[in-house]
Scaffold this motif. Structure first.
Motif, mmCIF file in Angstrom:
data_model
loop_
_atom_site.group_PDB
_atom_site.id
_atom_site.type_symbol
_atom_site.label_atom_id
_atom_site.label_comp_id
_atom_site.label_asym_id
_atom_site.label_seq_id
_atom_site.Cartn_x
_atom_site.Cartn_y
_atom_site.Cartn_z
ATOM 1 N N ASP A 62 -35.200 -18.738 -2.031
ATOM 2 C CA ASP A 62 -35.195 -17.399 -2.621
ATOM 3 C C ASP A 62 -34.929 -16.360 -1.530
ATOM 4 O OD1 ASP A 62 -35.769 -18.629 -4.958
ATOM 5 O OD2 ASP A 62 -37.885 -18.101 -4.988
ATOM 6 N N ARG A 63 -33.656 -16.181 -1.193
ATOM 7 C CA ARG A 63 -33.312 -15.203 -0.171
ATOM 8 C C ARG A 63 -33.426 -13.784 -0.694
ATOM 9 N NH1 ARG A 63 -27.614 -17.102 2.048
ATOM 10 N NH2 ARG A 63 -27.311 -17.572 -0.153
ATOM 11 N N ILE A 64 -33.423 -13.628 -2.004
ATOM 12 C CA ILE A 64 -33.557 -12.318 -2.635
ATOM 13 C C ILE A 64 -34.830 -12.328 -3.483
ATOM 14 C CG2 ILE A 64 -32.531 -10.684 -4.253
ATOM 15 C CD1 ILE A 64 -29.814 -11.805 -3.549
ATOM 16 N N THR A 65 -35.630 -11.283 -3.363
ATOM 17 C CA THR A 65 -36.810 -11.168 -4.208
ATOM 18 C C THR A 65 -36.510 -10.245 -5.380
ATOM 19 O OG1 THR A 65 -37.732 -9.239 -3.067
ATOM 20 C CG2 THR A 65 -38.258 -11.417 -2.153
ATOM 21 N N ARG A 66 -37.313 -10.372 -6.404
ATOM 22 C CA ARG A 66 -37.128 -9.516 -7.579
ATOM 23 C C ARG A 66 -37.359 -8.051 -7.217
ATOM 24 N NH1 ARG A 66 -36.081 -6.585 -10.926
ATOM 25 N NH2 ARG A 66 -36.280 -6.748 -13.207
ATOM 26 N N GLU A 67 -38.312 -7.783 -6.334
ATOM 27 C CA GLU A 67 -38.591 -6.415 -5.928
ATOM 28 C C GLU A 67 -37.414 -5.823 -5.160
ATOM 29 O OE1 GLU A 67 -40.622 -2.781 -5.094
ATOM 30 O OE2 GLU A 67 -40.688 -4.297 -6.677
ATOM 31 N N GLU A 68 -36.744 -6.642 -4.349
ATOM 32 C CA GLU A 68 -35.582 -6.144 -3.617
ATOM 33 C C GLU A 68 -34.452 -5.756 -4.562
ATOM 34 O OE1 GLU A 68 -35.823 -8.407 0.694
ATOM 35 O OE2 GLU A 68 -35.088 -9.521 -1.048
ATOM 36 N N LEU A 69 -34.287 -6.487 -5.644
ATOM 37 C CA LEU A 69 -33.275 -6.111 -6.633
ATOM 38 C C LEU A 69 -33.575 -4.742 -7.211
ATOM 39 C CD1 LEU A 69 -32.654 -9.399 -8.686
ATOM 40 C CD2 LEU A 69 -31.126 -8.328 -7.019
ATOM 41 N N ARG A 70 -34.853 -4.468 -7.449
ATOM 42 C CA ARG A 70 -35.233 -3.165 -7.986
ATOM 43 C C ARG A 70 -34.941 -2.048 -6.987
ATOM 44 N NH1 ARG A 70 -38.875 0.564 -7.613
ATOM 45 N NH2 ARG A 70 -39.998 -0.549 -5.973
ATOM 46 N N LEU A 71 -35.299 -2.268 -5.718
ATOM 47 C CA LEU A 71 -35.098 -1.237 -4.706
ATOM 48 C C LEU A 71 -33.621 -0.952 -4.465
ATOM 49 C CD1 LEU A 71 -37.798 -2.300 -2.087
ATOM 50 C CD2 LEU A 71 -37.872 -0.337 -3.614
ATOM 51 N N TRP A 72 -32.792 -1.983 -4.552
ATOM 52 C CA TRP A 72 -31.369 -1.817 -4.255
ATOM 53 C C TRP A 72 -30.560 -1.285 -5.430
ATOM 54 C CZ3 TRP A 72 -27.784 -2.504 -0.282
ATOM 55 C CH2 TRP A 72 -28.318 -2.835 0.962
ATOM 56 N N TYR A 73 -30.860 -1.728 -6.658
ATOM 57 C CA TYR A 73 -29.914 -1.480 -7.750
ATOM 58 C C TYR A 73 -30.524 -0.823 -8.986
ATOM 59 C CZ TYR A 73 -27.632 -4.926 -4.787
ATOM 60 O OH TYR A 73 -27.119 -5.594 -3.702
ATOM 61 N N ASP A 74 -31.828 -0.528 -8.978
ATOM 62 C CA ASP A 74 -32.464 0.143 -10.110
ATOM 63 C C ASP A 74 -32.442 1.647 -9.857
ATOM 64 O OD1 ASP A 74 -33.892 0.637 -12.404
ATOM 65 O OD2 ASP A 74 -35.828 0.155 -11.522
ATOM 66 N N GLY A 75 -33.080 2.404 -10.753
ATOM 67 C CA GLY A 75 -33.227 3.834 -10.555
ATOM 68 C C GLY A 75 -32.542 4.683 -11.595
ATOM 69 N N TYR A 76 -31.774 4.059 -12.471
ATOM 70 C CA TYR A 76 -31.115 4.804 -13.547
ATOM 71 C C TYR A 76 -31.976 4.727 -14.808
ATOM 72 C CZ TYR A 76 -27.118 4.232 -10.446
ATOM 73 O OH TYR A 76 -26.293 4.240 -9.361
ATOM 74 N N PHE A 77 -31.915 5.777 -15.625
ATOM 75 C CA PHE A 77 -32.702 5.825 -16.856
ATOM 76 C C PHE A 77 -31.813 6.262 -18.016
ATOM 77 C CE2 PHE A 77 -35.720 6.313 -13.460
ATOM 78 C CZ PHE A 77 -36.818 5.587 -13.871
ATOM 79 N N THR A 78 -32.030 5.651 -19.155
ATOM 80 C CA THR A 78 -31.304 6.049 -20.353
ATOM 81 C C THR A 78 -32.027 7.216 -21.011
ATOM 82 O OG1 THR A 78 -32.533 4.633 -21.877
ATOM 83 C CG2 THR A 78 -30.676 3.628 -20.698
ATOM 84 N N ALA A 79 -31.369 7.826 -22.002
ATOM 85 C CA ALA A 79 -31.998 8.921 -22.741
ATOM 86 C C ALA A 79 -33.221 8.432 -23.495
ATOM 87 C CB ALA A 79 -30.991 9.532 -23.715
ATOM 88 N N ALA A 80 -33.265 7.133 -23.801
ATOM 89 C CA ALA A 80 -34.411 6.555 -24.500
ATOM 90 C C ALA A 80 -35.554 6.219 -23.550
ATOM 91 C CB ALA A 80 -33.980 5.297 -25.252
ATOM 92 N N GLY A 81 -35.346 6.412 -22.251
ATOM 93 C CA GLY A 81 -36.400 6.170 -21.271
ATOM 94 C C GLY A 81 -36.405 4.777 -20.684
#
Length: 301
Positions: A62-81
């Protein structure tokens, strides 16, 4: 209800030249203001979870953790939240088994507003905009460091990079010069009448550090709250603790770091941040309101 065809434009809107043009009988949906179809603009949390489970089964480690995916590529929100991730980047990262900047440039960056708004470098929620994740922060840094047409912003980014290098090497002359440059060129509101205003300028001159560090202000450490603390992404890199003083001395600032044991944030037994193996650099920065001079000192703990 029927749909003849749907066209996904990315971040750029469809231009309707006039009410009587051929492009006037259609509906537009965007993820920031329209709830309908908003979940299709990216991967939802549960979809990333499913993809990550597939990755774990196929990867040797597991060279990538789930938390690292969030830090790198998350951060967008839809109008529905709902949270959504950049789908292309998630697929590329899990396919390659490597976290990297997979952002595809949308076009030429002629000026700062085009770069951060029109080309989708910001996210929006609750009336506020910000850079959503590590991937976009890196793209934004590249923009600032390579486009001299941005004028002062470009120059500030260059100086910020030099500020970090000077701090890590203990070059207090360069640190002092950069602080004076920002002081002299920023708006009059940043007059350093108190530590809050000095802190605002210090935050500017260390912008380049965000590429390698998680910067925290007023973070709980030891027996108080440290002005700035830089957590390196790699455990073997140098960590930084900054304390500021107005009408004081950098020696007093460093002594406060020692007296209040701020280094425990890296050396303590509790929490993952006790695992750092690199050096701890303590930095004192002061400003004299009467003489308008800056003073810096760096020590290795």
């Amino acid at each position: 209800m029927y749909v003849e065809f749907a066209y996904m434009t990315g971040v750029l809107p469809i231009v309707k030249y006039s009410g009587g043009s051929e492009l006037n009988v259609f509906l537009e949906y965007d993820m920031a203001t329209k709830r309908k179809f908003s979940e299709y603009f990216g991967f939802l949390d549960k979809e990333v979870d499913e993809l990550y489970q597939i990755y774990q089964k196929g990867a040797e480690s597991d060279r990538i953790t789930r938390e690292e995916l969030r830090l790198w590529y998350d951060g967008y929100f839809t109008a529905a939240g709902s949270r959504i991730y950049n789908p292309r980047s998630i697929v590329c990262a899990l396919s390659d088994g490597e976290l990297a900047n997979y952002w595809t440039s949308s076009g030429p960056y002629d000026e700062i507003y085009s770069a951060v708004v029109v080309y989708g470098l910001l996210t929006y929620e609750g009336g506020k905009v910000w850079i959503p994740n590590r991937e976009i922060m890196e793209q934004f840094r590249v923009l600032l460091m390579t486009k001299d047409s941005l004028g002062y912003v470009y120059q500030l980014a260059k100086e910020s990079e030099q500020m970090l290098k000077a701090t890590l090497s203990g070059d207090i002359q360069t640190m002092t010069r950069i602080l004076k440059y920002v002081h002299d060129t920023e708006p009059p509101i940043l007059s350093y009448n108190n530590e809050v205003e000095l802190s605002a300028v210090v935050n500017l001159v260390y912008q380049a550090a965000r590429d390698r560090y998680q910067m925290e202000r007023e973070d709980k450490a030891g027996e108080g709250y440290v002005d700035f603390i830089f957590y390196p992404e790699r455990k073997d890199e140098d960590a930084l603790i900054l304390e500021l003083k107005v009408d004081g001395t950098p020696e007093e600032a460093i002594q406060q770091i020692k007296d209040r044991n701020y280094m425990l944030r890296f050396k303590g037994k509790l929490g993952e941040r006790s695992k750092y193996t690199g050096r701890i650099l303590v930095v004192g920065i002061s400003y004299n309101k009467k003489t308008k001079e800056h003073f810096c000192k760096v020590e290795i703990m």
